[in-house]
Motif scaffolding. Structure first.
Motif, PDB file in Angstrom:
ATOM      1  N   GLU A 121      -3.648  38.729 -35.559  1.00  0.00           N
ATOM      2  CA  GLU A 121      -3.705  37.495 -36.352  1.00  0.00           C
ATOM      3  C   GLU A 121      -2.327  36.842 -36.431  1.00  0.00           C
ATOM      4  O   GLU A 121      -2.197  35.614 -36.324  1.00  0.00           O
ATOM      5  CB  GLU A 121      -4.217  37.809 -37.750  1.00  0.00           C
ATOM      6  CG  GLU A 121      -4.579  36.595 -38.576  1.00  0.00           C
ATOM      7  CD  GLU A 121      -5.843  35.909 -38.096  1.00  0.00           C
ATOM      8  OE1 GLU A 121      -5.908  34.672 -38.206  1.00  0.00           O
ATOM      9  OE2 GLU A 121      -6.752  36.609 -37.597  1.00  0.00           O
ATOM     10  N   LEU A 122      -1.300  37.645 -36.608  1.00  0.00           N
ATOM     11  CA  LEU A 122       0.055  37.117 -36.760  1.00  0.00           C
ATOM     12  C   LEU A 122       0.632  36.603 -35.440  1.00  0.00           C
ATOM     13  O   LEU A 122       1.575  35.808 -35.451  1.00  0.00           O
ATOM     14  CB  LEU A 122       0.967  38.192 -37.348  1.00  0.00           C
ATOM     15  CG  LEU A 122       0.722  38.504 -38.835  1.00  0.00           C
ATOM     16  CD1 LEU A 122       1.441  39.778 -39.244  1.00  0.00           C
ATOM     17  CD2 LEU A 122       1.151  37.338 -39.718  1.00  0.00           C
ATOM     18  N   LEU A 123       0.075  37.040 -34.330  1.00  0.00           N
ATOM     19  CA  LEU A 123       0.542  36.537 -33.036  1.00  0.00           C
ATOM     20  C   LEU A 123       0.357  35.030 -32.925  1.00  0.00           C
ATOM     21  O   LEU A 123       1.169  34.338 -32.308  1.00  0.00           O
ATOM     22  CB  LEU A 123      -0.212  37.229 -31.891  1.00  0.00           C
ATOM     23  CG  LEU A 123       0.312  38.582 -31.435  1.00  0.00           C
ATOM     24  CD1 LEU A 123      -0.569  39.135 -30.324  1.00  0.00           C
ATOM     25  CD2 LEU A 123       1.746  38.464 -30.960  1.00  0.00           C
ATOM     26  N   ARG A 124      -0.718  34.527 -33.526  1.00  0.00           N
ATOM     27  CA  ARG A 124      -1.024  33.108 -33.410  1.00  0.00           C
ATOM     28  C   ARG A 124      -0.860  32.367 -34.729  1.00  0.00           C
ATOM     29  O   ARG A 124      -1.175  31.182 -34.825  1.00  0.00           O
ATOM     30  CB  ARG A 124      -2.466  32.939 -32.904  1.00  0.00           C
ATOM     31  CG  ARG A 124      -3.530  33.590 -33.802  1.00  0.00           C
ATOM     32  CD  ARG A 124      -4.935  33.290 -33.293  1.00  0.00           C
ATOM     33  NE  ARG A 124      -5.947  33.910 -34.131  1.00  0.00           N
ATOM     34  CZ  ARG A 124      -6.569  35.052 -33.824  1.00  0.00           C
ATOM     35  NH1 ARG A 124      -6.263  35.677 -32.703  1.00  0.00           N
ATOM     36  NH2 ARG A 124      -7.485  35.556 -34.628  1.00  0.00           N
ATOM     37  N   LEU A 139       3.742  24.571 -30.663  1.00  0.00           N
ATOM     38  CA  LEU A 139       3.470  25.937 -30.220  1.00  0.00           C
ATOM     39  C   LEU A 139       4.539  26.920 -30.694  1.00  0.00           C
ATOM     40  O   LEU A 139       4.233  28.084 -30.955  1.00  0.00           O
ATOM     41  CB  LEU A 139       3.356  25.985 -28.697  1.00  0.00           C
ATOM     42  CG  LEU A 139       2.130  25.290 -28.090  1.00  0.00           C
ATOM     43  CD1 LEU A 139       2.205  25.318 -26.573  1.00  0.00           C
ATOM     44  CD2 LEU A 139       0.835  25.935 -28.576  1.00  0.00           C
ATOM     45  N   VAL A 140       5.776  26.468 -30.806  1.00  0.00           N
ATOM     46  CA  VAL A 140       6.821  27.335 -31.359  1.00  0.00           C
ATOM     47  C   VAL A 140       6.472  27.717 -32.793  1.00  0.00           C
ATOM     48  O   VAL A 140       6.675  28.852 -33.228  1.00  0.00           O
ATOM     49  CB  VAL A 140       8.190  26.627 -31.304  1.00  0.00           C
ATOM     50  CG1 VAL A 140       9.230  27.395 -32.114  1.00  0.00           C
ATOM     51  CG2 VAL A 140       8.663  26.500 -29.857  1.00  0.00           C
ATOM     52  N   ASN A 168      -5.814  27.882 -28.490  1.00  0.00           N
ATOM     53  CA  ASN A 168      -6.738  26.769 -28.748  1.00  0.00           C
ATOM     54  C   ASN A 168      -5.993  25.443 -28.807  1.00  0.00           C
ATOM     55  O   ASN A 168      -6.470  24.431 -28.294  1.00  0.00           O
ATOM     56  CB  ASN A 168      -7.501  27.007 -30.058  1.00  0.00           C
ATOM     57  CG  ASN A 168      -8.511  28.122 -29.947  1.00  0.00           C
ATOM     58  OD1 ASN A 168      -9.024  28.388 -28.853  1.00  0.00           O
ATOM     59  ND2 ASN A 168      -8.823  28.780 -31.045  1.00  0.00           N
ATOM     60  N   THR A 169      -4.826  25.453 -29.456  1.00  0.00           N
ATOM     61  CA  THR A 169      -4.017  24.228 -29.512  1.00  0.00           C
ATOM     62  C   THR A 169      -3.598  23.801 -28.113  1.00  0.00           C
ATOM     63  O   THR A 169      -3.657  22.616 -27.763  1.00  0.00           O
ATOM     64  CB  THR A 169      -2.775  24.462 -30.390  1.00  0.00           C
ATOM     65  OG1 THR A 169      -3.185  24.804 -31.710  1.00  0.00           O
ATOM     66  CG2 THR A 169      -1.902  23.210 -30.436  1.00  0.00           C
ATOM     67  N   LEU A 170      -3.170  24.741 -27.310  1.00  0.00           N
ATOM     68  CA  LEU A 170      -2.748  24.432 -25.946  1.00  0.00           C
ATOM     69  C   LEU A 170      -3.906  23.862 -25.137  1.00  0.00           C
ATOM     70  O   LEU A 170      -3.765  22.860 -24.425  1.00  0.00           O
ATOM     71  CB  LEU A 170      -2.195  25.686 -25.279  1.00  0.00           C
ATOM     72  CG  LEU A 170      -1.728  25.539 -23.824  1.00  0.00           C
ATOM     73  CD1 LEU A 170      -0.617  24.511 -23.716  1.00  0.00           C
ATOM     74  CD2 LEU A 170      -1.275  26.886 -23.275  1.00  0.00           C
TER      75      LEU A 170
END
Length: 255
Positions: free
Chosen positions: A151-154, A222-223, A229-231
């Motif tokens: 979860e924290l990865l994204r 993204l940073v 999903n955003t990408l």
């Protein structure tokens, strides 16, 4: 002069509710059937039997847990009572007492309450992932550690500003940020692929400048929140440019 606080009886576990009494550190008396204690916790079972010729001679135990923690804990002993909702302010001492008295289903309840699972979409979302990671590491809960890390990865950067009552191991934090950096590097490589595809487009020149300008905004986004999903949403919008169809980047969208 006694150093013990004045006693009062628990409202949830009142006097004569059971044949045994547990006294909290702040002087609240919890009455509960001893059979519940012996059945649920091997530690309580040993405490009731150890060194006693007759277990019935022992009618009370003074404990180090607070009344708040004991109230939450004893609800897992009594089949007629529902567990209290998870409270971030009190969950750590609850889990600490569950480990102390070897009550595994307290941990399972916590994990169930903190993870939303959508079986149809095969996804699992962790609520308060940073706090869950801290607790999962502290108590050695491997599956919750894995889910919280994922979860924290994204997660957006603001999720890392949430204060936790449990200190997270520095090695685990270092590992997490290395994983986030590796994820961002993969995303940047995909953005470069997309940019090269747009440059090669023969009918994309009019929209080319707008798309290039949008790269910077996407990178900043993204940073802060490295979400596939955003990408993908941004790449899909860029693919609407003439001369660069969806087929040109089908491999790029694979996550």
């Amino acid at each position: 002069m006694s150093s013990h606080p004045p006693r009062r009886h628990s409202e949830e576990f009142p006097e004569n509710y059971g044949d045994f009494q547990l006294v909290s550190s702040d002087g609240v008396v919890f009455s509960i059937p001893r059979i519940f204690l012996s059945h649920v916790s091997p530690v309580f079972r040993d405490m009731l039997n150890l060194g006693m010729e007759s277990p019935n001679e022992l009618a009370e135990l003074q404990l180090t847990e607070s009344s708040v923690t004991l109230d939450q804990l004893l609800r897992f002993f009594d089949p007629l009572k529902d567990p209290a909702p998870i409270d971030t302010k009190t969950v750590e001492p609850l889990l600490e007492s569950a480990r102390k008295y070897q009550i595994e289903h307290v941990f399972k309840y916590w994990e169930e309450q903190m993870v939303f699972r959508d079986e149809a979409k095969q996804i699992a979302k962790v609520y308060s992932p940073l706090a869950c990671l801290a607790l999962a590491c502290h108590f050695g809960r491997r599956e919750m550690t894995r889910l919280a890390l994922r979860e924290l990865l994204r997660a957006p950067s603001k999720d890392f500003q949430t204060p936790t009552r449990t200190i997270i191991d520095s090695g685990m934090l270092s590992h997490l940020f290395q994983l986030r950096q590796a994820r961002l590097t993969q995303m940047m490589e995909r953005i470069v692929e997309v940019q090269e595809g747009i440059k090669k487009g023969t009918r994309c020149r009019n929209g080319h400048l707008d798309v290039v300008h949008s790269f910077l905004g996407l990178i900043i986004q993204l940073v802060d929140e490295p979400s596939w999903n955003t990408l993908q949403r941004n790449i899909n919008s860029w693919s609407e440019c003439d001369g660069w169809g969806r087929s040109d980047h089908s491999g790029i969208l694979t996550s």
